[in-house]
Design a protein around this motif. Structure first.
Motif: not given
Length: 146
Positions: A19-32
């Motif tokens: 799931a993708l949280p709808h916040i810009p900071e999520a991109v880095c966490a999802v990438r990791r």
């Protein structure tokens, strides 16, 4: 039962859903998280690098330009010419449109935004968008070289 028996079930599809949280900071966490999964799947390192760029572009697009909820799906479907990596980002469809200034319909050379589709196209074998009444899925297929 012999492993050559035709009644043996085929192996399960290799898949990871996040799931993708709808916040810009999520991109880095999802990438990791995606990097960890792809390394566990023994995806070649160059493909991992390309996949992480594609994942960044598609997830950023879903967070910035689409309505929640959004989800990232990674899978390793068998293809006729070998294995490939399928990256899909589904969201609830486009959010309110933000218009570019009338005198600048395309991103300026020095701007960082507006090139996601070009990056995805350059790194993938195929890419596209599947639209449905209440959702859209942007996808890309990357061939896995050695």
């Amino acid at each position: 039962m012999s492993t050559s028996d035709a009644s043996v079930d085929p192996p399960a599809r290799v898949e990871h859903v996040c799931a993708l949280p709808h916040i810009p900071e999520a991109v880095c966490a999802v990438r990791r998280r995606a990097r960890t999964v792809l390394v566990q799947w023994r995806v070649p390192s160059l493909t991992v690098d390309h996949a992480l760029l594609v994942i960044s572009e598609l997830t950023t697009n879903a967070i910035v330009h689409a309505l929640p909820p959004a989800v990232l799906r990674l899978s390793l479907p068998e293809t006729c010419d070998g294995r490939a990596l399928l990256i899909e980002v589904a969201d609830a469809g486009p959010g309110p449109r933000r218009r570019p200034p009338r005198d600048r319909p395309h991103p300026a050379e020095h701007e960082e935004n507006g090139r996601g589709t070009d990056i995805v196209a350059a790194l993938s074998a195929r890419h596209g968008v599947s639209r449905h009444p209440e959702r859209a899925t942007r996808w890309a297929v990357l061939h896995m070289g050695a």
